[in-house]
Design an enzyme around this catalytic site. Structure first.
Site, PDB file in Angstrom:
ATOM      1  N   SER A   1     -39.805 107.051  48.103  1.00  0.00           N
ATOM      2  CA  SER A   1     -39.944 107.549  49.244  1.00  0.00           C
ATOM      3  C   SER A   1     -38.794 107.528  50.150  1.00  0.00           C
ATOM      4  O   SER A   1     -38.194 106.631  49.788  1.00  0.00           O
ATOM      5  CB  SER A   1     -41.134 107.129  50.305  1.00  0.00           C
TER       6      SER A   1
ATOM      7  N   TYR B   1     -47.011 100.731  53.653  1.00  0.00           N
ATOM      8  CA  TYR B   1     -46.325 101.763  52.716  1.00  0.00           C
ATOM      9  C   TYR B   1     -45.041 101.607  52.186  1.00  0.00           C
ATOM     10  O   TYR B   1     -44.697 101.707  50.994  1.00  0.00           O
ATOM     11  CB  TYR B   1     -46.581 103.064  53.483  1.00  0.00           C
TER      12      TYR B   1
HETATM   13  P1  NDP Z   1     -51.806 113.967  48.292  1.00  0.00           P
HETATM   14  O1  NDP Z   1     -52.608 113.191  49.252  1.00  0.00           O
HETATM   15  O2  NDP Z   1     -51.505 115.385  48.266  1.00  0.00           O
HETATM   16  O3  NDP Z   1     -52.034 113.489  46.754  1.00  0.00           O
HETATM   17  C1  NDP Z   1     -52.157 112.342  46.247  1.00  0.00           C
HETATM   18  C2  NDP Z   1     -52.452 112.326  44.808  1.00  0.00           C
HETATM   19  O4  NDP Z   1     -52.761 110.715  44.302  1.00  0.00           O
HETATM   20  C3  NDP Z   1     -53.940 113.028  44.785  1.00  0.00           C
HETATM   21  O5  NDP Z   1     -54.010 113.741  43.409  1.00  0.00           O
HETATM   22  C4  NDP Z   1     -54.947 111.867  44.848  1.00  0.00           C
HETATM   23  O6  NDP Z   1     -56.323 112.370  44.177  1.00  0.00           O
HETATM   24  C5  NDP Z   1     -54.175 110.878  43.933  1.00  0.00           C
HETATM   25  N1  NDP Z   1     -54.569 109.523  44.161  1.00  0.00           N
HETATM   26  C6  NDP Z   1     -54.665 108.806  45.489  1.00  0.00           C
HETATM   27  N2  NDP Z   1     -55.261 107.773  45.278  1.00  0.00           N
HETATM   28  C7  NDP Z   1     -55.277 107.431  43.876  1.00  0.00           C
HETATM   29  C8  NDP Z   1     -56.035 106.561  43.023  1.00  0.00           C
HETATM   30  N3  NDP Z   1     -56.306 105.073  43.530  1.00  0.00           N
HETATM   31  N4  NDP Z   1     -55.766 106.625  41.585  1.00  0.00           N
HETATM   32  C9  NDP Z   1     -55.517 107.809  41.049  1.00  0.00           C
HETATM   33  N5  NDP Z   1     -55.217 108.636  41.733  1.00  0.00           N
HETATM   34  C10 NDP Z   1     -55.042 108.493  43.179  1.00  0.00           C
HETATM   35  O7  NDP Z   1     -50.263 113.331  48.379  1.00  0.00           O
HETATM   36  P2  NDP Z   1     -48.875 113.748  48.184  1.00  0.00           P
HETATM   37  O8  NDP Z   1     -48.747 114.562  46.891  1.00  0.00           O
HETATM   38  O9  NDP Z   1     -48.218 113.795  49.430  1.00  0.00           O
HETATM   39  O10 NDP Z   1     -48.096 112.295  47.737  1.00  0.00           O
HETATM   40  C11 NDP Z   1     -48.115 112.048  46.169  1.00  0.00           C
HETATM   41  C12 NDP Z   1     -46.873 110.826  45.989  1.00  0.00           C
HETATM   42  O11 NDP Z   1     -45.517 111.355  46.766  1.00  0.00           O
HETATM   43  C13 NDP Z   1     -47.354 109.740  46.776  1.00  0.00           C
HETATM   44  O12 NDP Z   1     -46.998 108.535  46.081  1.00  0.00           O
HETATM   45  C14 NDP Z   1     -46.671 109.496  48.052  1.00  0.00           C
HETATM   46  O13 NDP Z   1     -46.617 108.335  48.431  1.00  0.00           O
HETATM   47  C15 NDP Z   1     -45.440 110.246  47.515  1.00  0.00           C
HETATM   48  N6  NDP Z   1     -44.591 110.789  48.853  1.00  0.00           N
HETATM   49  C16 NDP Z   1     -45.126 111.571  49.481  1.00  0.00           C
HETATM   50  C17 NDP Z   1     -44.126 112.243  50.670  1.00  0.00           C
HETATM   51  C18 NDP Z   1     -44.936 113.420  51.275  1.00  0.00           C
HETATM   52  O14 NDP Z   1     -44.024 113.662  52.400  1.00  0.00           O
HETATM   53  N7  NDP Z   1     -45.918 113.960  51.151  1.00  0.00           N
HETATM   54  C19 NDP Z   1     -42.957 111.646  50.774  1.00  0.00           C
HETATM   55  C20 NDP Z   1     -42.671 110.725  49.798  1.00  0.00           C
HETATM   56  C21 NDP Z   1     -43.266 110.289  48.716  1.00  0.00           C
HETATM   57  P3  NDP Z   1     -57.652 111.675  44.491  1.00  0.00           P
HETATM   58  O15 NDP Z   1     -57.664 111.412  46.178  1.00  0.00           O
HETATM   59  O16 NDP Z   1     -58.448 112.590  44.043  1.00  0.00           O
HETATM   60  O17 NDP Z   1     -57.684 110.262  43.536  1.00  0.00           O
END
Ligand code: NDP
Length: 269
Positions: free
Chosen positions: A146, A159
């Site tokens: 991030s 975070y």
């Molecule tokens: P979303 O909330 O859109 O997607 C998150 C994904 O992670 C979902 O598939 C969710 O599925 C899964 N997930 C969450 N918790 C768990 C868990 N305990 N075990 C397995 N799967 C899990 O988030 P983003 O796509 O925005 O983010 C994805 C990654 O990118 C994260 O690590 C985030 O920190 C990082 N990121 C995002 C940014 C942004 O601006 N969006 C910027 C920088 C980094 P489910 O809930 O069904 O488990």
């Protein structure tokens, strides 16, 4: 010479947190390039829906239910993928959550939940897959960092701590596994519109601030990240390990201050 520098066809790609957002965009892109993609997440229904939505490919996208906060679930998931495919070529550690509040408001449960998913979960997923990659003598892992890996933001301290830890993990694993032919890198996205951030960026003030600090003058889209992921997983990155690539529209390039013509100095006095 490698015939196709960016070839990931027929490789086995495991994506934690692949049911939506950044992880799903990466899953779609790898599937379009002919990879065998397995996505994971906690909710079966959203995994089923994601696999249905996936582009037509020689290898239909499949899923494993796996909460990365549960190390037994990680081991079961990784064993099932190895049983099915015999190997894992690429792991994308994407599962992540966030909770935004002042430092003084976090409870121990909030803190544990964030760190257990974003950092501990990524570590044990990387470890389980890394053991297989060491056996294979090849493989690569991509951790999703991030902006807050490098620069802290207010009201997301745990975070940011988890994402800084992830970049340290990337370097530590790259050091240990390079000799086994296993590469470990990271992608640090900028501000990307997903379910995780939609509410934040629906605020006009936040959106205006975002444009100010981003030289590319727009929000990031999930598709802005997929090319870097394919590059890192491909032969084109065969000598690249222990690095985190920032894909953020330039927002980490420096401080975009509001200087205008009035402040130009064209002489020495
Ligand atoms: P979303 O909330 O859109 O997607 C998150 C994904 O992670 C979902 O598939 C969710 O599925 C899964 N997930 C969450 N918790 C768990 C868990 N305990 N075990 C397995 N799967 C899990 O988030 P983003 O796509 O925005 O983010 C994805 C990654 O990118 C994260 O690590 C985030 O920190 C990082 N990121 C995002 C940014 C942004 O601006 N969006 C910027 C920088 C980094 P489910 O809930 O069904 O488990």
């Amino acid at each position: 010479m490698t015939p196709n520098l960016f070839d990931v066809q027929n490789t086995v790609v495991l994506i934690s947190g692949g049911s939506r957002g950044i992880g799903f965009a990466m899953a779609e892109a790898f599937a379009q390039q002919g990879a065998k993609v397995i996505i994971t997440g906690r909710e079966e229904q959203s995994l089923i829906a994601a696999c249905k939505e996936a582009p037509a490919s020689d290898h239909p996208m499949t899923f494993q239910i796996c909460d990365v906060a549960d190390t037994n679930a990680i081991n079961t998931c990784v064993a099932a993928v190895i049983k099915e495919h015999g190997r894992i070529d690429t792991l994308i550690n994407c599962a992540g959550i966030n909770k935004r509040m002042p430092v003084t408001d976090y409870t121990p449960d909030d803190y544990d939940q964030i760190l257990n998913i974003n950092l501990r979960g990524a570590f044990f997923m990387a470890q389980a897959v890394g053991k297989q990659m060491i056996k294979q003598g090849s493989g690569n892992q991509i951790n999703i960092d991030s902006l807050s890996t490098y620069g802290s933001l207010a009201q997301v301290a745990p975070y940011g701590m988890s994402k800084s830890g992830l970049s340290s993990m990337t370097r530590g694993m790259a050091l240990e596994w390079g000799t086994h032919g296993v590469r470990v890198n990271g992608i640090a996205p900028g501000f990307i519109l997903t379910d995780l951030t939609r509410k934040l960026w629906s605020d006009p003030n936040m959106l205006a601030w975002n444009r100010t600090i981003t030289p590319m003058q727009r929000m990031g889209d999930v598709d802005d990240l997929v090319g870097t992921a394919i590059f890192l997983a491909s032969p084109a990155a065969s000598y690249l390990t222990g690095q985190v690539i920032r894909v953020d529209g330039g927002s980490s390039a420096g401080i975009n201050w509001p200087i205008a013509g009035d402040f130009q100095v064209t002489t020495d006095d």
